[in-house]
Design an enzyme around this catalytic site. Structure first.
Site, PDB file in Angstrom:
ATOM      1  N   LYS A 152       1.515 -22.794  22.250  1.00  0.00           N
ATOM      2  CA  LYS A 152       1.949 -23.659  23.356  1.00  0.00           C
ATOM      3  C   LYS A 152       1.226 -23.344  24.647  1.00  0.00           C
ATOM      4  CE  LYS A 152       5.906 -20.653  23.226  1.00  0.00           C
ATOM      5  NZ  LYS A 152       7.241 -20.458  22.782  1.00  0.00           N
ATOM      6  N   LYS A 178      -3.967 -10.777  24.663  1.00  0.00           N
ATOM      7  CA  LYS A 178      -3.495 -11.351  25.929  1.00  0.00           C
ATOM      8  C   LYS A 178      -4.128 -10.653  27.120  1.00  0.00           C
ATOM      9  CE  LYS A 178       0.538 -13.763  24.475  1.00  0.00           C
ATOM     10  NZ  LYS A 178       1.887 -14.166  24.655  1.00  0.00           N
ATOM     11  N   LYS A 186      -4.414 -19.948  16.024  1.00  0.00           N
ATOM     12  CA  LYS A 186      -3.052 -20.401  15.733  1.00  0.00           C
ATOM     13  C   LYS A 186      -2.606 -21.462  16.735  1.00  0.00           C
ATOM     14  CE  LYS A 186       0.133 -17.603  18.350  1.00  0.00           C
ATOM     15  NZ  LYS A 186       1.415 -16.978  18.418  1.00  0.00           N
TER      16      LYS A 186
HETATM   17  P1  ATP Z   1       2.077 -17.814  22.552  1.00  0.00           P
HETATM   18  O1  ATP Z   1       1.688 -18.997  21.743  1.00  0.00           O
HETATM   19  O2  ATP Z   1       2.214 -18.108  23.992  1.00  0.00           O
HETATM   20  O3  ATP Z   1       1.303 -16.589  22.238  1.00  0.00           O
HETATM   21  P2  ATP Z   1       4.177 -17.507  20.727  1.00  0.00           P
HETATM   22  O4  ATP Z   1       4.447 -18.922  20.397  1.00  0.00           O
HETATM   23  O5  ATP Z   1       3.454 -16.651  19.764  1.00  0.00           O
HETATM   24  O6  ATP Z   1       3.539 -17.456  22.161  1.00  0.00           O
HETATM   25  P3  ATP Z   1       6.973 -17.121  20.808  1.00  0.00           P
HETATM   26  O7  ATP Z   1       7.225 -18.406  21.433  1.00  0.00           O
HETATM   27  O8  ATP Z   1       7.852 -16.046  21.261  1.00  0.00           O
HETATM   28  O9  ATP Z   1       5.487 -16.699  21.021  1.00  0.00           O
HETATM   29  O10 ATP Z   1       7.047 -17.240  19.231  1.00  0.00           O
HETATM   30  C1  ATP Z   1       8.246 -17.472  18.620  1.00  0.00           C
HETATM   31  C2  ATP Z   1       8.107 -17.380  17.137  1.00  0.00           C
HETATM   32  O11 ATP Z   1       7.249 -18.404  16.672  1.00  0.00           O
HETATM   33  C3  ATP Z   1       7.519 -16.057  16.631  1.00  0.00           C
HETATM   34  O12 ATP Z   1       8.252 -15.630  15.521  1.00  0.00           O
HETATM   35  C4  ATP Z   1       6.110 -16.412  16.259  1.00  0.00           C
HETATM   36  O13 ATP Z   1       5.626 -15.598  15.231  1.00  0.00           O
HETATM   37  C5  ATP Z   1       6.262 -17.849  15.814  1.00  0.00           C
HETATM   38  N1  ATP Z   1       5.033 -18.593  15.982  1.00  0.00           N
HETATM   39  C6  ATP Z   1       4.349 -18.779  17.121  1.00  0.00           C
HETATM   40  N2  ATP Z   1       3.246 -19.530  16.910  1.00  0.00           N
HETATM   41  C7  ATP Z   1       3.224 -19.820  15.584  1.00  0.00           C
HETATM   42  C8  ATP Z   1       2.342 -20.559  14.725  1.00  0.00           C
HETATM   43  N3  ATP Z   1       1.266 -21.142  15.185  1.00  0.00           N
HETATM   44  N4  ATP Z   1       2.637 -20.653  13.422  1.00  0.00           N
HETATM   45  C9  ATP Z   1       3.735 -20.076  12.940  1.00  0.00           C
HETATM   46  N5  ATP Z   1       4.615 -19.365  13.676  1.00  0.00           N
HETATM   47  C10 ATP Z   1       4.380 -19.226  14.981  1.00  0.00           C
END
Ligand code: ATP
Ligand code: LTN
Length: 330
Positions: A198, A113, A195
């Site tokens: 959002k 980040k 990955k």
């Molecule tokens: P960003 O995408 O902005 O980096 P994030 O989605 O990783 O944010 P959170 O919204 O806090 O961050 O994630 C919430 C949960 O969803 C966490 O447990 C994270 O590991 C899971 N998660 C996020 N993206 C994925 C993905 N692509 N596949 C599976 N699990 C995910």
């Protein structure tokens, strides 16, 4: 036994968040009938990067409603908003004083980040793992269900807990990360090397839980695939298809072998069309419940109960910590 987890309310959760995290919260809730389950909206974590005030307000409420819409039962699971329980920020500073800058700088998510943001990286983004450690340690959580990308933060939480216990005497339960294998990492629909996120600038790469159903179906139909043309799970050579098969398997309950059999002799087209339907009907179910709860006063009642429950546990733990360290008057 206590299970605890949270999600940042930055934009609407994606299918990745659902399969990697939210769906697991629901499974754990239904499986471990005796466990105390706490799930929160990690709004303080959202301000580690620049975020619009109006968007944040909307996303906080929306995530709380989505927790219920995906199947968390407020009778079984305590749901609250992190910033409404001030102990999280209070313990975080104490943990910052019991951890090292080197540990923070090592975190993969920080590195990724901060590269993206250049010179405007906030101090909070660096110390964020201490806030996450506070979220977990305040409640003596035994298990923390998260996606693969958060494992390192839970491991750091363990290190901090062990160090604190050694220095000041037994204070915190040392938590275990719970990484559910299938669906642990859903990749972008446009680039299987990244990955599903959002915050991806290309919205075709992700599906959010509140996407228009037809738009979501189209994103699946237009997802990149490989050139082999055979529905076979092969992560090495067919990464894009393997990702779609993971989504299919998670939402339908079919194994990879069963999916391969079902599409034997057929191309990607049939497979993608069926997957689009499966994703569409999953979203439809979630959205129906969501629009019911988001406008009902019930949501505030649930969040008040969750906040009071969390506060009563967190305040006690924080007092214990302050005493151990020698802070305050008594
Ligand atoms: P960003 O995408 O902005 O980096 P994030 O989605 O990783 O944010 P959170 O919204 O806090 O961050 O994630 C919430 C949960 O969803 C966490 O447990 C994270 O590991 C899971 N998660 C996020 N993206 C994925 C993905 N692509 N596949 C599976 N699990 C995910
Ligand atoms: N950092 C996590 C969200 C999060 C969390 C937590 C998860 C904040 N506090 C405590 C589990 C336990 C993320 O960005 N996905």
């Amino acid at each position: 036994m206590r299970i605890l987890s949270g999600i940042k309310p930055s934009n609407v959760p994606t299918l990745g968040n659902y399969l990697g995290a939210m769906q697991n919260f629901v499974k754990l809730q239904n499986e471990y009938k005796d466990a105390d389950i706490i799930v929160f909206v990690a709004d303080l974590h959202s301000i580690t990067v620049p975020i619009d005030r109006q968007e944040l307000k909307k996303d906080i409420r929306s995530l709380a409603a989505l927790y219920i819409a995906v199947g968390l039962d407020p009778v079984r699971t305590h749901i609250f908003i992190q910033s409404e329980v001030p102990c999280h920020s209070e313990l975080s500073f104490v943990l910052e004083c019991n951890s090292y800058i080197g540990e923070m700088e090592r975190m993969i998510q920080f590195k990724e980040k901060s590269v993206k943001q250049g010179l405007t990286v906030s101090t909070g983004l660096l110390t964020y793992p201490c806030l996450m450690a506070s979220d977990i340690l305040l409640y003596d959580a035994n298990y923390v269900p998260v996606g693969e990308d958060q494992k390192q933060h839970v491991e750091l939480t363990r290190d901090i807990a062990i160090r604190f216990n050694n220095k000041y005497g037994e204070t915190f339960t040392v938590p275990e990360p719970l990484i559910m294998k299938a669906g642990a990492r859903i990749m972008s629909l446009q680039d299987p090397a990244h990955k599903m996120s959002k915050t991806d600038p290309n919205p075709k790469g992700y599906i959010t839980l509140l996407d228009d159903i037809n738009e979501a179906k189209n994103k699946i139909k237009r997802a990149v695939t490989d050139s082999l043309g055979v529905v076979k799970y092969d992560k090495e050579n067919q990464g894009a298809l393997a990702n779609l098969m993971t989504i299919y398997s998670n939402l339908s309950g079919l194994s990879y072998e069963e999916i391969e059999k079902k599409y034997e002799g057929l191309g990607y087209k049939e497979f993608k069309e069926d997957l689009a339907e499966i994703v569409g009907s999953t979203l439809e179910k979630i959205q129906t419940k969501y629009y019911e709860i988001i406008k009902s006063p019930e949501l505030d009642r649930i969040l008040d109960e969750g906040r009071d429950y969390a506060y009563s546990i967190a305040r006690k733990k924080l007092s214990k910590v302050y005493k151990r360290i020698g802070l305050g008057r008594n």
